[in-house]
Scaffold this active site. Structure first.
Site, short mmCIF file in Angstrom:
data_model
loop_
_atom_site.label_atom_id
_atom_site.label_comp_id
_atom_site.label_asym_id
_atom_site.label_seq_id
_atom_site.Cartn_x
_atom_site.Cartn_y
_atom_site.Cartn_z
N PRO A 96 -47.92 -105.68 -34.21
CA PRO A 96 -48.59 -104.41 -34.49
C PRO A 96 -49.55 -104.03 -33.38
O PRO A 96 -50.38 -104.83 -32.96
CB PRO A 96 -49.36 -104.68 -35.78
CG PRO A 96 -49.03 -106.07 -36.18
CD PRO A 96 -48.49 -106.77 -35.00
N GLU A 97 -49.43 -102.81 -32.92
CA GLU A 97 -50.40 -102.27 -31.98
C GLU A 97 -51.32 -101.34 -32.76
O GLU A 97 -51.24 -101.27 -33.98
CB GLU A 97 -49.68 -101.56 -30.83
CG GLU A 97 -48.68 -102.49 -30.14
CD GLU A 97 -48.06 -101.90 -28.90
OE1 GLU A 97 -48.67 -101.04 -28.26
OE2 GLU A 97 -46.93 -102.31 -28.55
#
Length: 270
Positions: free
Chosen positions: A2-3
């Site tokens: 996840p960014e």
DNA sequence: AAATAATCCTGCGGGC
DNA sequence: TGCCCGCAGGATTATT
């Protein structure tokens, strides 16, 4: 995995369902992720009302008034809401149980972080060194230009340095540089003022578009792995080695920078 | 000092 | 079918 956009979408997706509710119990099923999980989390959280969920970079901060639950999804983490009584699956390491729902944390690679912050979150050792928020007002071309004058490394790994800018991971670094027309190989300090302006805009646009794409489809199931097919804006260059550039048709190229894969169009990006 | 490599961990896909 | 290899969206630590 996840960014920033995935973390922000998780924050927005979870908030309506659990903010304002009281924790019945907190359950840890593993002692260690990237760091040790505090063994007394249940004692800290049971009976406490969740006031808000905040985000700093890729970290989520669950505000309980008496302190903050700090959560990072690492490379493979995800959060979802499940009905009470749902048996945990493999790699389901942590539950935050409310009366009517459970927030369940899954992280196969265990690169994530769960911690309790009793004092000021700003002074936590994982949060204190973090750089600027790319969606904050202070992030613009002037700032980016000034911040990169002494950075002679290629711009792509510089964008991913969380001590400089938070939230830009491997995918959005490549995508932002494509949108800005800047080669990922170019030394950061050799990007002029006007192009820094374009890059700052491109970063902001890329992140916001991704948040918008994820935000519309997240309801009670919050995730970051694209499992339901509702996430991840279509990438222009990431993971498209050899495919035609959407702008000019030139084959997309890939290489490795600082141990991470990079994708770019050698014609559109200079 | 700044830039790169090695590292934590599991899962998956490709090649043989 | 299985085995081995490399790779995966992060971030710290150690090393040049």
């Amino acid at each position: 995995m996840p960014e920033l956009p995935e973390v922000e979408v998780s924050r927005r997706g979870l908030s309506p369902f659990i903010v304002g509710k009281t924790v019945i119990t907190a359950v840890s099923r593993t002692s260690r992720l990237r760091h040790d999980i505090p063994p007394d989390l249940d004692a800290m959280l049971a009976g406490r009302c969740l006031r808000a969920i905040e985000r700093r970079g890729k970290y989520l901060l669950f505000d309980f008034g008496t302190g903050h639950l700090l959560l990072h999804l690492g490379m493979s983490g995800s959060l979802r809401l499940v009905p009470p009584g749902t048996p945990p699956a493999k790699h389901d390491h942590f539950d935050l149980c409310f009366g009517d729902t459970i927030m369940r944390y899954r992280d196969p690679r265990r690169f994530g972080v769960i911690d309790w912050i009793a004092a000021n979150p700003q002074s936590h050792p994982l949060l204190a060194p973090l750089g600027i928020e790319p969606l904050a007002d202070g992030f613009h071309g002037d700032w980016l230009h000034a911040a990169t004058r002494r950075r002679h490394a290629p711009i792509k790994p510089v964008l991913m340095d969380s001590h400089l800018i938070v939230g830009i991971g491997n995918i959005y670094a490549s995508e932002s540089l494509y949108l800005a027309g800047i080669s990922p190989l170019r030394a950061a300090a050799r990007i002029g003022h006007e192009r820094c302006e374009r890059l700052a805009d491109a970063i902001r646009k890329t992140l916001l578009a991704s948040i918008a794409a994820g935000g519309s489809s997240v309801r009670d199931y919050v995730h970051s792995d694209g499992g339901a097919g509702c996430f991840q804006l279509q990438c222009a260059v990431y993971d498209r080695d050899g495919e035609a550039c959407p702008g000019c048709g030139t084959p997309i190229r890939s290489t490795r920078q600082a141990g991470r894969s990079t994708y770019w169009c050698p014609h559109c990006q200079t």
